[in-house]
Enzyme design. Structure first.
Site, short mmCIF file in Angstrom:
data_model
loop_
_atom_site.label_atom_id
_atom_site.label_comp_id
_atom_site.label_asym_id
_atom_site.label_seq_id
_atom_site.Cartn_x
_atom_site.Cartn_y
_atom_site.Cartn_z
N ARG A 16 -4.83 4.25 9.80
CA ARG A 16 -5.78 4.18 8.66
C ARG A 16 -5.72 2.79 8.02
O ARG A 16 -4.87 1.98 8.35
CB ARG A 16 -5.50 5.28 7.64
CG ARG A 16 -4.17 5.18 6.96
CD ARG A 16 -3.93 6.40 6.07
NE ARG A 16 -2.59 6.35 5.52
CZ ARG A 16 -2.29 5.80 4.35
NH1 ARG A 16 -3.24 5.28 3.60
NH2 ARG A 16 -1.05 5.77 3.92
N ASP A 64 8.97 6.26 11.94
CA ASP A 64 9.12 5.51 10.69
C ASP A 64 9.71 4.15 11.03
O ASP A 64 10.87 4.05 11.45
CB ASP A 64 10.06 6.32 9.78
CG ASP A 64 10.30 5.64 8.44
OD1 ASP A 64 10.11 4.41 8.33
OD2 ASP A 64 10.71 6.34 7.50
N SER A 143 1.36 -11.08 2.88
CA SER A 143 0.41 -10.94 1.76
C SER A 143 0.41 -12.24 0.97
O SER A 143 1.43 -12.95 0.94
CB SER A 143 0.85 -9.80 0.85
OG SER A 143 0.18 -9.87 -0.40
N TYR A 156 7.69 -5.89 -3.52
CA TYR A 156 6.68 -6.14 -2.49
C TYR A 156 6.58 -7.64 -2.16
O TYR A 156 6.52 -8.04 -1.00
CB TYR A 156 5.34 -5.61 -3.00
CG TYR A 156 4.19 -5.66 -2.03
CD1 TYR A 156 4.11 -4.80 -0.94
CD2 TYR A 156 3.13 -6.56 -2.24
CE1 TYR A 156 3.02 -4.84 -0.08
CE2 TYR A 156 2.04 -6.59 -1.39
CZ TYR A 156 1.99 -5.73 -0.31
OH TYR A 156 0.91 -5.76 0.55
N ALA A 159 9.54 -8.66 -0.10
CA ALA A 159 9.40 -8.21 1.30
C ALA A 159 8.40 -9.09 2.05
O ALA A 159 8.66 -9.50 3.19
CB ALA A 159 8.95 -6.75 1.32
N LYS A 160 7.27 -9.39 1.40
CA LYS A 160 6.23 -10.15 2.09
C LYS A 160 6.64 -11.62 2.27
O LYS A 160 6.25 -12.26 3.25
CB LYS A 160 4.91 -10.03 1.34
CG LYS A 160 4.32 -8.60 1.35
CD LYS A 160 4.12 -8.06 2.76
CE LYS A 160 3.31 -6.78 2.79
NZ LYS A 160 3.18 -6.23 4.16
P1 NAP Z 1 -2.64 1.72 3.44
O1 NAP Z 1 -4.09 2.04 3.51
O2 NAP Z 1 -1.82 2.26 2.33
O3 NAP Z 1 -1.96 2.08 4.85
C1 NAP Z 1 -0.60 1.90 5.04
C2 NAP Z 1 -0.27 2.15 6.50
O4 NAP Z 1 1.13 1.92 6.68
C3 NAP Z 1 -0.57 3.56 6.93
O5 NAP Z 1 -1.14 3.53 8.22
C4 NAP Z 1 0.81 4.21 6.98
O6 NAP Z 1 0.95 5.20 7.98
C5 NAP Z 1 1.67 3.03 7.37
N1 NAP Z 1 3.08 3.23 7.00
C6 NAP Z 1 3.62 3.26 5.75
N2 NAP Z 1 4.95 3.46 5.82
C7 NAP Z 1 5.25 3.54 7.15
C8 NAP Z 1 6.46 3.72 7.86
N3 NAP Z 1 7.64 3.85 7.22
N4 NAP Z 1 6.42 3.75 9.21
C9 NAP Z 1 5.24 3.62 9.87
N5 NAP Z 1 4.05 3.45 9.25
C10 NAP Z 1 4.07 3.41 7.90
O7 NAP Z 1 -2.43 0.13 3.35
P2 NAP Z 1 -3.32 -1.08 3.89
O8 NAP Z 1 -4.02 -1.66 2.71
O9 NAP Z 1 -4.10 -0.70 5.09
O10 NAP Z 1 -2.14 -2.10 4.26
C11 NAP Z 1 -1.79 -2.42 5.59
C12 NAP Z 1 -0.88 -3.65 5.53
O11 NAP Z 1 -1.56 -4.73 4.90
C13 NAP Z 1 0.40 -3.43 4.71
O12 NAP Z 1 1.47 -4.12 5.31
C14 NAP Z 1 0.05 -4.06 3.38
O13 NAP Z 1 1.21 -4.45 2.67
C15 NAP Z 1 -0.76 -5.24 3.85
N6 NAP Z 1 -1.62 -5.82 2.82
C16 NAP Z 1 -2.60 -5.08 2.22
C17 NAP Z 1 -3.40 -5.67 1.25
C18 NAP Z 1 -4.48 -4.91 0.55
O14 NAP Z 1 -5.08 -5.48 -0.41
N7 NAP Z 1 -4.82 -3.70 0.93
C19 NAP Z 1 -3.19 -7.00 0.88
C20 NAP Z 1 -2.19 -7.73 1.52
C21 NAP Z 1 -1.41 -7.13 2.50
P3 NAP Z 1 0.80 6.79 7.68
O15 NAP Z 1 -0.51 6.96 6.98
O16 NAP Z 1 0.84 7.40 9.04
O17 NAP Z 1 1.99 7.18 6.83
#
Ligand code: NAP
Length: 248
Positions: A16, A64, A143, A156, A159-160
């Site tokens: 997702r 995980d 990020s 966060y 980590a990033k």
């Molecule tokens: P999201 O919609 O909350 O999705 C998070 C994803 O991470 C889900 O597919 C979830 O899998 C998976 N996940 C979480 N914990 C996990 C674990 N322990 N093991 C395996 N999978 C795990 O977030 P997103 O916005 O798509 O973010 C994706 C990446 O982009 C992340 O690294 C986030 O920090 C980074 N990011 C996002 C943004 C933003 O504005 N959205 C900005 C900068 C960076 P399940 O659903 O199967 O649990």
């Protein structure tokens, strides 16, 4: 499953959000797809169908990434299905925001464990395979918060920022083995992760984006598809911001 000499991409948290967009984009680019998920089992059948509609194949592996043995198993399952791993995208991530004055120890630990240690765990287990292949591309999702910091996100941003260090050190270690290691640093991307933020936070963020719009999951997937392609063969150790100009 057979291996028809297609390249194979593994996307953590690929069911997702940004991860799903990456899975579908790389399927369009001709990769076989290994989707790792942790809790989104309900989305897997549909995702596999979407990949097949794009003329490719996918398997899904539950695990995980913050657990060393789970990461080992994810890599093992990918290799036993398709025989190789050409691209690893470390996308899995979580947030647990809070000001430093109130942040709970477990919220710090969990965010570090999933985002940073999860990235280490998967790289640790995929490296021997890519070294043996003498080729591979590792793409980490950092990020802009790892570069600029953000109030309420000590865990966060740490980590990033750590992921940036991991990217550069791994790039130096693995370059001689034909392996490229890069990272993307997205800004504000519309997904479940940012959906929970207040309208006030969204408005303030938008004011700081020169291109005057939030990013989409496809904006991130497009750059990752480039990094996964031969067009990016001479790039390693780089951090590419995808943020509408937010941090420059
Ligand atoms: P999201 O919609 O909350 O999705 C998070 C994803 O991470 C889900 O597919 C979830 O899998 C998976 N996940 C979480 N914990 C996990 C674990 N322990 N093991 C395996 N999978 C795990 O977030 P997103 O916005 O798509 O973010 C994706 C990446 O982009 C992340 O690294 C986030 O920090 C980074 N990011 C996002 C943004 C933003 O504005 N959205 C900005 C900068 C960076 P399940 O659903 O199967 O649990």
């Amino acid at each position: 499953m057979d291996n028809l000499n297609k390249k194979v991409a593994l996307i953590t948290g690929g069911a997702r959000g940004i991860g799903k967009a990456i899975s579908l984009k790389l399927a369009e680019q001709g990769f076989y797809i290994v989707v790792n998920y942790r809790s989104s089992s309900n989305l897997i059948d549909e995702l596999i169908k979407e990949v097949e509609k794009r003329g490719s194949k996918a398997i899904a592996v539950c695990g995980d990434v913050s657990i060393f043995e789970d990461a080992k198993n994810i890599i093992k399952e990918a290799v036993s299905a398709f025989g190789r791993i050409d691209v690893l995208v470390n996308n899995a991530g979580i947030t647990k925001d809070g000001l430093i004055l109130r942040m709970k120890e477990e919220d710090f630990d969990q965010v570090i464990n999933v985002n940073l240690k999860g990235t280490f765990n998967c790289i640790r287990h995929v490296s021997p395979i890519m070294v043996k292949q003498r080729s591979g591309k590792i793409i980490n999702v950092s990020s802009v918060v790892g570069i600029a910091g953000n109030a309420g996100q000590v865990n966060y941003s740490a980590a990033k920022a750590g992921i940036i260090g991991v990217t550069k050190s791994t790039a130096r270690e693995l370059a001689s083995r034909g392996i490229n290691v890069n990272a993307v640093a997205p800004g504000f991307i519309k997904t479940d992760m940012t959906d929970t933020l207040s309208d006030k936070v969204k408005e303030n963020t938008l004011n700081g984006i020169p291109l005057k719009r939030f990013g989409t999951a496809d904006d991130v997937a497009n750059v990752i598809a480039f990094l996964a392609s031969p067009s990016a063969d001479y790039l390693t150790g780089q951090i590419i911001n995808i943020d509408g100009g937010m941090v420059m």
